[in-house]
Design a protein around this motif. Sequence first.
Motif, PDB file in Angstrom:
ATOM      1  N   PHE A  53       1.070  -1.145   0.368  1.00 20.11           N
ATOM      2  CA  PHE A  53       0.336   0.314  -0.171  1.00 20.11           C
ATOM      3  C   PHE A  53       0.954   0.882   0.079  1.00 20.11           C
ATOM      4  O   PHE A  53       1.772   1.432   0.784  1.00 20.11           O
ATOM      5  CB  PHE A  53      -1.056   0.412   1.325  1.00 20.11           C
ATOM      6  N   LYS A  54       0.543   1.955  -0.861  1.00 16.01           N
ATOM      7  CA  LYS A  54       1.154   3.702  -1.406  1.00 16.01           C
ATOM      8  C   LYS A  54       0.724   4.776  -0.347  1.00 16.01           C
ATOM      9  O   LYS A  54      -0.065   5.500  -1.035  1.00 16.01           O
ATOM     10  CB  LYS A  54       1.356   3.671  -2.742  1.00 16.01           C
ATOM     11  N   HIS A  55       0.619   4.648   0.445  1.00 10.02           N
ATOM     12  CA  HIS A  55      -0.076   5.934   1.794  1.00 10.02           C
ATOM     13  C   HIS A  55       0.662   7.108   2.164  1.00 10.02           C
ATOM     14  O   HIS A  55       2.233   6.824   1.642  1.00 10.02           O
ATOM     15  CB  HIS A  55      -0.200   5.166   3.096  1.00 10.02           C
ATOM     16  N   GLN A  56       0.446   8.266   2.659  1.00 12.18           N
ATOM     17  CA  GLN A  56       1.236   9.271   2.869  1.00 12.18           C
ATOM     18  C   GLN A  56       2.331   9.029   3.574  1.00 12.18           C
ATOM     19  O   GLN A  56       0.932   8.133   4.929  1.00 12.18           O
ATOM     20  CB  GLN A  56       0.431  10.169   2.804  1.00 12.18           C
ATOM     21  N   ASN A  61      -4.704   7.420   6.119  1.00 12.62           N
ATOM     22  CA  ASN A  61      -5.794   7.795   5.157  1.00 12.62           C
ATOM     23  C   ASN A  61      -5.477   8.281   3.942  1.00 12.62           C
ATOM     24  O   ASN A  61      -6.555   9.036   2.718  1.00 12.62           O
ATOM     25  CB  ASN A  61      -7.165   8.529   6.123  1.00 12.62           C
ATOM     26  N   LYS A  62      -4.177   8.794   3.235  1.00  8.19           N
ATOM     27  CA  LYS A  62      -4.261   9.656   2.328  1.00  8.19           C
ATOM     28  C   LYS A  62      -3.190   9.008   1.220  1.00  8.19           C
ATOM     29  O   LYS A  62      -2.143   8.569   1.950  1.00  8.19           O
ATOM     30  CB  LYS A  62      -3.155  11.083   3.245  1.00  8.19           C
ATOM     31  N   TYR A  63      -3.918   8.633   0.161  1.00  7.83           N
ATOM     32  CA  TYR A  63      -3.153   8.163  -0.924  1.00  7.83           C
ATOM     33  C   TYR A  63      -3.504   8.271  -2.002  1.00  7.83           C
ATOM     34  O   TYR A  63      -4.642   8.895  -1.768  1.00  7.83           O
ATOM     35  CB  TYR A  63      -3.258   6.516  -0.362  1.00  7.83           C
ATOM     36  N   ASN A  64      -3.031   7.735  -2.763  1.00  8.36           N
ATOM     37  CA  ASN A  64      -3.561   8.880  -4.500  1.00  8.36           C
ATOM     38  C   ASN A  64      -4.470   7.377  -4.794  1.00  8.36           C
ATOM     39  O   ASN A  64      -3.569   6.614  -5.186  1.00  8.36           O
ATOM     40  CB  ASN A  64      -2.322   8.755  -5.737  1.00  8.36           C
ATOM     41  N   ILE A  65      -5.862   7.341  -5.008  1.00 10.61           N
ATOM     42  CA  ILE A  65      -7.017   6.456  -5.496  1.00 10.61           C
ATOM     43  C   ILE A  65      -6.319   5.796  -6.896  1.00 10.61           C
ATOM     44  O   ILE A  65      -6.154   4.784  -7.264  1.00 10.61           O
ATOM     45  CB  ILE A  65      -8.268   6.952  -4.882  1.00 10.61           C
TER      46      ILE A  65
END
Length: 98
Positions: A53-56, A61-65
């Motif tokens: 998972f590539k999250h901030q 909760n912040k990621y590029n959908i």
Amino acid sequence: MSRTLVYWHGVIGIPGKGPHYMEPFDPNRTIGQIIQTMTANGFVERNKRVEMFKHQSGNMNKYNISDPYWSHDTKLSEYVNLMGGHTGGDVGLVCVFI
């Protein structure tokens, strides 16, 4: 010794759970190689695939959908540079099963 720790997205923040998988840290190892090792060693259910998972950094909760997973070609050294650096401690990744 530093380790690469892989946590399942469903157990993040639950005390006493995880990591799902761990191995010694190797900055030249790719995310794809880690996924292959997890799959070969039975950490992935049949008919499922695992992605990292590539999250901030610091915020799940912040990621590029439109681009939610790390490329399998990403080296761990690139990952730690983008996610906040490696100071000799463990490196954590978050996986999801699809």
